[in-house]
Structure formats: structure tokens, C-alpha cells
Design an enzyme around this catalytic site. Structure first.
Site, mmCIF file in Angstrom:
data_model
loop_
_atom_site.group_PDB
_atom_site.id
_atom_site.type_symbol
_atom_site.label_atom_id
_atom_site.label_comp_id
_atom_site.label_asym_id
_atom_site.label_seq_id
_atom_site.Cartn_x
_atom_site.Cartn_y
_atom_site.Cartn_z
ATOM 1 C CG ASP A 25 -12.758 -15.655 26.420
ATOM 2 O OD1 ASP A 25 -13.116 -14.662 27.095
ATOM 3 O OD2 ASP A 25 -11.941 -15.573 25.487
ATOM 4 C CG HIS A 65 -12.436 -9.207 18.748
ATOM 5 N ND1 HIS A 65 -11.107 -9.100 18.419
ATOM 6 C CD2 HIS A 65 -12.651 -10.509 19.083
ATOM 7 C CE1 HIS A 65 -10.526 -10.303 18.559
ATOM 8 N NE2 HIS A 65 -11.436 -11.158 18.960
ATOM 9 C CD GLU A 101 -8.541 -13.024 22.077
ATOM 10 O OE1 GLU A 101 -9.181 -13.537 23.016
ATOM 11 O OE2 GLU A 101 -8.786 -13.256 20.875
ATOM 12 C CD GLU A 111 -10.979 -11.891 26.429
ATOM 13 O OE1 GLU A 111 -11.790 -12.343 27.266
ATOM 14 O OE2 GLU A 111 -10.572 -12.539 25.444
ATOM 15 C CG ASP A 135 -8.313 -15.507 25.906
ATOM 16 O OD1 ASP A 135 -7.682 -16.499 26.293
ATOM 17 O OD2 ASP A 135 -9.208 -15.554 25.034
ATOM 18 C CE LYS A 182 -8.923 -17.617 21.572
ATOM 19 N NZ LYS A 182 -8.852 -16.160 21.663
HETATM 20 MN MN MN Z 1 -10.709 -14.281 24.303
#
Ligand code: MN
Length: 437
Positions: free
Chosen positions: A137, A144, A209, A211, A243, A263
Site C-alpha cells: 500500500d 491525505h 480508506e 483508494e 483499505d 491494517k
Molecule cells: Mn491505505
């Protein structure tokens, strides 16, 4: 990078009429997925979306209509993952796309044969598009990175390496799921600022998140570098990527080695992979403010500056459990665009392979949260709630600083531009379950 060709022609329409108006999947798109018919004990295999239908690539291969490298690619697409198709590289995938485009066009002599391979998307379920060996990632939105940096390090939000190398970390592939995923709220170690010791409990600051995910196409050997000029030959296509992030776990664990258990508990991808070729009409300039450092030569090319970016609209929605129960539609949380990314996909894969790390077909590169320059373009609740300090109010009166059990997050992506037929990515949907007792 792939140039515009006959498959992008705005005048093309399909005999699959649902593809011709207001569809994410017109004949100019032709994204790939792994699927099977619902509730049938069938093998998973490759499919291509056209309007409301999917072309069953295993059934199509049996008809033996294509030849040359298009046939080779079609044979690879019969498998229960797309890894072999991805690994064939741009030339074979492009040949398959052209053959499919010709066969699905109005007046195609192959209409009757192709029609026999169509299955309504309403009748299918998806599998993972490929075996994801490695997942990385990145952190490509400077907006951000600055907003999050301010929360964790008010005096020093953007670290000095940010503008020189695409920052990333190696993630975990075992918990990446396909749209429709339901996962349990993670449990972990957190420490409140005023506490003398950490505690172990369900995450209180669960976030999403927004993405994009890039799938690696043609593999590279260990020791082989990827030149920026040919980098996109090693990218197969793009999906939407959520994510999921446990901010309280992240804040306690992230120094000095970066995200770990904050994560790794779940991430969700959209089922359709839009190929890099389908995105050719939606390329964008890659520019940096003059006051910022320009990328080092190995991360820079004239072509990357002119066409390296991608203009992809992104949007994020929530449907809480209460909204679901009261049959209220989802509500939008934010919208953004991938063109704000501080690094291009070519730079990400070039950087990733620059130390001789081999890239394997099916590897997934997350873009990092795609927040734009304005508050409304924030790609996470961490930003929308200003670090959890200011709850947002939903249309039904519910408030959110972070996600509650039963919340469903929906993300969509699409590309539109004058002089091109708009294409979409479909959506990625996933729901938070209570922590497991
Ligand atoms: Mn991420």
C-alpha cells in the site's frame, strides 16, 4: 503506454443493448472478473462485463472463434484466477480485447455464438480475480498525507522523504476480500494519550480508506529493474480498493516501522478489473508545483509527465444499519479524483522494482487514500471528522466520527471526458460486523 485504438472509438455500440446507455460497462470498457453462476456448484472462471451481462470466457473458449495470441489469452482466462492472463502481458491482453470488441459490436458476424455465452450479472457471484501473492500500500495523496501527518505530528506533518520517493509499506494479502465482504471489527492494543499503559480491546476508531488498486501484469525477475518508460507494461488493470484502518491501533503501533495490525485485518476490492488499455482515453498530465522537487531521473519521463496521471472520479457512501432497516438509501460521504495523486502508477511500480524486487502477476499495489485538496474530497473519516473531534451528521440524524457495527461502506469510480465514452468500475461494498467475542 497504450495509445487510443479502434476499441476506444466513440461510435462503437454493442448488440448487447444494455451496454449502450448509462452503463459502467460499454463496449469501450470490457473489464475482467472471476465469477460463476450463483448457487451452482460451478468452477470459477474469467468473465468480461458488457452492459448488464457477462461474457463467460470459458464458454467462449470452447467455441474456438479466436485465433493467434487472442486465443492464447482466452485459454488463460478459463482458469479460476486471472494470474496466467495477467502474466501474458499487454500484447496478448490487447489482442483479446480487440477480438472481444469486434465480436460484441453491432453487426458482428459472431453475434449468435457470443450471445450463447452471456450470463446476466444479476445471476452471478464473484471470486477473487487472482491470487494476490504480495500486496503493497502506497501513500500517494499529498493532501491525505498532510492531513493525517498533522493529526499525528502537528509540528511536522509531511516528512522530508515524501516528495522524493513514493512512500509505501508491505501489507497482508490473506485478508483481502471481494466486494460483499463482511468482517469483524478488529481487536487490538491501543493507548489513550492520558493513559499510563495500553489496553487490549475492540478498536474504537475504525475507518475506511478510498483508494485505487493496481494489479501487476507481466512478472519481473529478481534483480530486474523496471524502466519508467515501459513500466505500464507490467500493470494489468485497476480496481477500487477499500483499505480498512483501525486508527487507534495505528496511532500506538506505527512508529518506527509503519502500519501493522491496524491494517492487516481486512481490505476489500471491487470485482471488475478495468484494464490499463480501457483507461487510455482518461490519461492526465502529471505535474508538480514548481516549488516542489521534481522526481529523480529514474522516476521521470516526458511521457509520464504528459500522460502518466489518470482522471478517475471516486466517490464514497455510507449506509448505516438504521438506514438499512428503514430502507433509506446510502448517503454520500465524499468524492475525489485519482488525478490528485502525487505519484503516477508508472512511478509506483518503477520505484517498487527499483531495488531488484521481483513483481509477480496478481500482486496488488494500493494507491493510498485519495484525498483531494478540499475538505469535501477527504478519503477517510479520520479527515472528515477532523481526527475524531468533529462528528459528521448523516441525513437521518445519526452522527459518525468513526464507523459503527453494521455500517456498510460503498465506493464507486468512473471516468468521463469530452470526446470519449464514459466507463465505470462498478462498486465495492463491505460491512462491519461486531468484534468477535
Ligand atoms: Mn491505505
Amino acid at each position: 503506454m497504450i495509445k487510443l485504438n479502434q476499441t476506444h472509438d466513440v461510435n462503437l455500440t454493442s448488440w448487447v443493448t444494455s451496454a449502450n446507455t448509462n452503463s459502467d460497462f460499454p463496449i469501450q470498457n470490457l473489464p475482467f472478473a472471476i465469477f460463476r453462476r450463483k448457487d451452482q456448484n460451478e468452477a470459477l472462471r474469467g468473465g468480461v462485463a458488457i452492459g448488464t451481462q457477462v461474457v463467460d470466457l470459458a464458454a467462449l473458449a470452447q467455441l474456438n472463434l479466436f485465433s493467434g495470441i487472442a486465443k492464447t489469452a482466452l485459454e488463460a482466462a478459463r482458469q479460476p484466477t486471472l494470474n496466467a492472463l495477467m502474466d501474458l502481458g499487454v500484447e496478448a491482453n490487447s489482442a483479446l480485447r480487440l477480438s472481444l470488441s469486434k465480436a460484441l459490436r453491432v453487426d458482428s458476424p459472431l453475434q449468435a455464438e457470443l450471445a450463447s455465452t452471456l450470463i446476466p450479472q444479476a445471476d452471478i457471484e464473484f471470486g477473487m480475480p487472482c491470487q494476490i501473492g504480495d500486496y503493497t500500500d502506497f501513500y500517494t495523496s499529498v493532501y491525505h498525507a498532510t492531513a493525517v501527518g498533522k493529526l499525528f505530528r502537528p509540528d511536522n506533518p509531511l516528512l522530508p522523504n515524501y516528495k522524493w520517493i513514493p512512500i509505501g509499506y508491505h501489507g497482508r494479502s490473506s485478508t483481502i476480500g471481494i466486494s460483499g465482504q463482511k468482517f469483524h471489527r478488529p481487536i487490538g492494543q491501543t493507548k489513550a494519550a492520558d493513559a499510563s499503559a495500553p489496553s487490549f480491546a475492540p478498536c474504537k476508531r475504525l475507518d475506511y480508506e478510498l483508494e485505487m488498486g493496481f494489479f501487476v501484469g507481466k512478472s519481473t525477475e529478481m534483480g530486474q529493474q523496471i524502466a519508467i518508460e515501459t513500466a505500464e507494461q507490467h500493470l494489468f488493470g485497476v480496481c477500487i480498493f477499500n483499505d480498512w484502518s483501525a486508527r487507534d491501533i495505528q496511532a500506538w503501533e506505527y512508529q518506527p516501522l509503519g502500519p501493522f495490525l491496524a491494517k492487516s485485518f481486512a481490505s476489500t476490492i471491487s470485482p471488475w478489473i478495468v484494464t490499463m488499455e480501457a483507461l487510455a482515453p482518461f490519461r492526465a498530465k502529471f505535474t508538480r508545483p514548481e516549488s516542489d522537487p521534481q522526481p529523480l531521473p529514474h522516476l521521470s519521463s516526458e511521457h509520464n509527465s504528459e500522460f502518466g496521471g489518470l482522471d478517475i472520479d471516486l466517490s464514497c457512501f455510507i449506509q448505516t444499519q438504521a438506514m438499512h432497516q428503514n430502507k433509506q438509501a446510502m448517503t454520500q460521504l465524499s468524492q475525489s479524483n485519482f488525478k490528485y495523486s502525487y505519484w503516477t502508477p508508472a512511478q509506483l511500480i518503477t520505484h517498487h522494482g527499483s531495488n531488484g524486487c521481483s513483481m509477480r502477476s496478481g500482486d496488488l499495489l494500493g494507491s493510498g487514500t485519495q484525498s483531494g485538496p478540499t475538505f469535501e474530497e477527504a478519503g477517510s473519516l479520520l479527515e472528515l471528522s477532523k481526527g475524531g473531534k468533529t462528528p459528521i451528521t448523516l441525513p437521518n440524524g445519526e452522527k459518525r466520527t468513526f464507523l459503527e457495527d453494521g455500517d456498510t461502506i460503498i465506493m464507486r469510480a468512473s471516468c468521463s471526458k469530452q470526446g470519449a465514452v464514459s466507463i465505470g468500475f462498478g462498486e465495492v461494498v463491505a460491512t462491519v460486523l461486531p468484534a468477535k467475542a
